[in-house]
Scaffold this motif. Structure first.
Motif, PDB file in Angstrom:
ATOM      1  N   MET A   1      -3.077 -17.412   2.031  1.00 10.40           N
ATOM      2  CA  MET A   1      -3.797 -16.158   2.297  1.00 10.40           C
ATOM      3  C   MET A   1      -5.174 -16.166   1.639  1.00 10.40           C
ATOM      4  O   MET A   1      -6.161 -15.699   2.232  1.00 10.40           O
TER       5      MET A   1
ATOM      6  N   LEU B   1      -5.917  -8.636  -2.345  1.00  9.31           N
ATOM      7  CA  LEU B   1      -5.029  -9.786  -2.484  1.00  9.31           C
ATOM      8  C   LEU B   1      -4.859 -10.172  -3.951  1.00  9.31           C
ATOM      9  O   LEU B   1      -3.767 -10.550  -4.385  1.00  9.31           O
TER      10      LEU B   1
ATOM     11  N   LYS C   1       1.391  -4.724  -0.148  1.00 11.71           N
ATOM     12  CA  LYS C   1       1.788  -5.509   1.014  1.00 11.71           C
ATOM     13  C   LYS C   1       1.252  -4.919   2.319  1.00 11.71           C
ATOM     14  O   LYS C   1       0.588  -5.604   3.106  1.00 11.71           O
TER      15      LYS C   1
ATOM     16  N   ALA D   1       0.858 -12.176   4.992  1.00 11.13           N
ATOM     17  CA  ALA D   1       1.041 -11.043   4.085  1.00 11.13           C
ATOM     18  C   ALA D   1       2.409 -10.406   4.268  1.00 11.13           C
ATOM     19  O   ALA D   1       3.049  -9.963   3.302  1.00 11.13           O
TER      20      ALA D   1
ATOM     21  N   VAL E   1      -2.741  -4.979   2.457  1.00 14.06           N
ATOM     22  CA  VAL E   1      -3.292  -6.314   2.706  1.00 14.06           C
ATOM     23  C   VAL E   1      -3.079  -6.706   4.170  1.00 14.06           C
ATOM     24  O   VAL E   1      -3.987  -7.222   4.833  1.00 14.06           O
ATOM     25  N   THR E   2      -1.876  -6.432   4.677  1.00 13.44           N
ATOM     26  CA  THR E   2      -1.600  -6.717   6.089  1.00 13.44           C
ATOM     27  C   THR E   2      -2.549  -5.942   6.993  1.00 13.44           C
ATOM     28  O   THR E   2      -3.122  -6.490   7.947  1.00 13.44           O
TER      29      THR E   2
ATOM     30  N   PHE F   1       0.572 -17.236  -0.987  1.00  7.93           N
ATOM     31  CA  PHE F   1      -0.623 -16.604  -1.530  1.00  7.93           C
ATOM     32  C   PHE F   1      -1.822 -17.554  -1.473  1.00  7.93           C
ATOM     33  O   PHE F   1      -2.960 -17.125  -1.213  1.00  7.93           O
TER      34      PHE F   1
ATOM     35  N   TYR G   1      -2.343  -7.884  -5.407  1.00  7.96           N
ATOM     36  CA  TYR G   1      -1.034  -8.227  -4.845  1.00  7.96           C
ATOM     37  C   TYR G   1      -0.429  -9.415  -5.591  1.00  7.96           C
ATOM     38  O   TYR G   1       0.761  -9.426  -5.933  1.00  7.96           O
TER      39      TYR G   1
END
Length: 453
Positions: free
Chosen positions: A240, A341, A297, A404, A300-301, A237, A344
């Protein structure tokens, strides 16, 4: 989720406001607007600082003063999570907003550049702490199917505040005085703080988590975030977040110049920057709605991937209307991913470590905020073909999409709360744990993207 108590109204919300959740959303938006104003105020007053005769500042000195705010933000983000998980979301948010307001007053009254710099550091300290303190509160108060949307709405306050800062500078500043801009920011804090104190509730989920039983050593805060089974996921994280901030600050700093290198005129290049942030705001809310339906998930991807594709497409010689649409999509993906994010991250950790996880990720992510403008400068200085500038800028977005996918996996559906928080084990212990969280069977990650059991 039960209704949070209002500490000054005997557990009842003010009559003029419908629900504690709606109140928290409105107050959160106001607080983030204050943060956005105070962060952009420095850029709006930079020309006046350079022209201020009593201080006789050079460009290098002004740059140094400007760097103190992101340094303060890094420190604030890293420290605030532990305080938030220990002393509560509401209290830490109030203290953070008070720091921002005090820093702005210090800048307005500073007789020396050193004291002005100290004020900017305090502004950064509070600004870096505000969102890691508020993000878990909004997450825990939001309805189960609206956690991403509510987080996205609150984050809209930052660009709104930035726009107000620019408007105030154009309206109030004249001659060689920069003081009025910072005075307005301090006064705005004095308006927001009483409203937040009166109407901002504490999270009932947090209260229940800290009051039911004494926490075991290492079961809360940063100590939990930075040890197995969460350590590997925390590192993912952090990476990211760094990539997200790199894209945000890199694109906002260099997009006009990148477009000029591709032979677009200056006026069009500035228009691209406006469209990029429009996409981040409006498109970010659309992606938030998608994340509430499809899970964190995958969304975000997809956001990172959309950002990468749009950045590469910006290098093509396309009709302007088409290119405008691609820039909006780029803002939606590359810039808007940060809000997704944050949710997440909040879904992944138990309530007693949620703020610490957000704070650590955003704090480490500030490295990307520093690297983004630097990367853009290197690319332009290398005098590459314009297409390669965009392709290389898209690489961080591609890496973000890959991370991600690695950060989460098939986990129990729990609407943002872990089985540990609810006091029971997940129903299916036989599923393989995701990469980086191999022992989550007892402290499972929560993500509504997982299929129901």
């Amino acid at each position: 989720m039960s209704t949070p108590a209002f500490p000054r109204t005997g557990g009842k919300p003010p009559r003029s406001l419908s629900t504690p959740t709606g109140t928290a959303l409105a107050v959160g938006l106001a607080v983030m607007t204050l943060e956005g104003f105070d962060l952009v105020a420095f850029g709006a007053t930079t020309p006046l600082l350079l022209d201020y005769r009593p201080w006789d500042l050079t460009v290098a000195m002004v740059g140094l003063l400007g760097s103190l705010t992101p340094i303060g933000m890094l420190v604030g983000s890293l420290l605030v999570g532990q305080f938030t998980d220990r002393f509560g979301r509401r209290r830490t948010t109030l203290v953070s907003a008070a720091l921002v307001s005090a820093g702005m007053f210090a800048c307005a009254a500073a007789p020396l550049p050193s004291l002005f710099g100290a004020g900017r550091f305090v502004v950064g300290l509070g600004a870096g702490a505000i969102y890691p303190a508020m993000a878990p509160l909004i997450f825990e108060l939001a309805p189960d199917r609206r956690k991403n949307l509510y987080s996205g709405i609150v984050q809209c306050g930052t660009p709104i505040g930035g726009a107000f800062a620019a408007l105030a500078a154009n309206t109030l500043l004249s001659g060689h005085s920069f003081h009025a801009e910072y005075l307005v920011g301090g006064l705005a804090g004095l308006l927001v703080l009483p409203m937040a104190y009166a109407w901002l509730p504490e999270s009932t989920e947090y209260r229940q988590a800290v009051s039911t039983s004494a926490p075991a050593p290492g079961s809360r805060g940063v100590r939990l975030v930075l040890r197995p089974p969460y350590l590997a996921t925390t590192l993912l994280f952090c990476a990211m977040a760094a990539l997200s901030f790199l894209l945000i600050f890199g694109m906002n700093t260099w997009l006009p110049e990148l477009m000029r290198s591709a032979d677009y005129p200056l006026r069009s290049s500035q228009t691209f920057l406006i469209l990029l942030n429009l996409g981040a705001t409006v498109g970010g809310l659309a992606m938030a709605l998608l994340a509430d339906r499809a899970g964190s998930k995958g969304t975000v991807t997809a956001s990172f991937a959309l950002g990468a594709a749009a950045i590469v497409a910006m290098s093509a010689q396309l009709p302007l209307p088409v290119l405008y649409g691609i820039v909006i999509l780029g803002g939606c993906g590359a810039v808007g991913v940060q809000g997704l994010l944050n949710v997440y991250i909040a879904r992944t950790y138990p309530v007693t470590a949620r703020a610490s996880a957000v704070g650590v990720a955003l704090g480490v992510g500030r490295i990307g905020a520093i690297a983004g403008p630097t990367l853009g400068g290197w690319l332009l200085a290398a005098d590459l073909a314009p297409r390669w500038n965009f392709i290389l800028f898209a690489i961080p977005a591609v890496l973000g999409a890959v991370l991600a996918q690695a950060a989460g996996g098939r986990t129990p559906r729990d609407r943002g709360r872990t089985p540990l928080d609810r006091g029971r084990k997940p129903r299916d212990q036989s599923r393989p744990a995701p990469a980086g969280v191999s022992v989550f069977r007892s402290t499972s990650v929560s993500d509504s993207s997982s299929p129901p059991h």
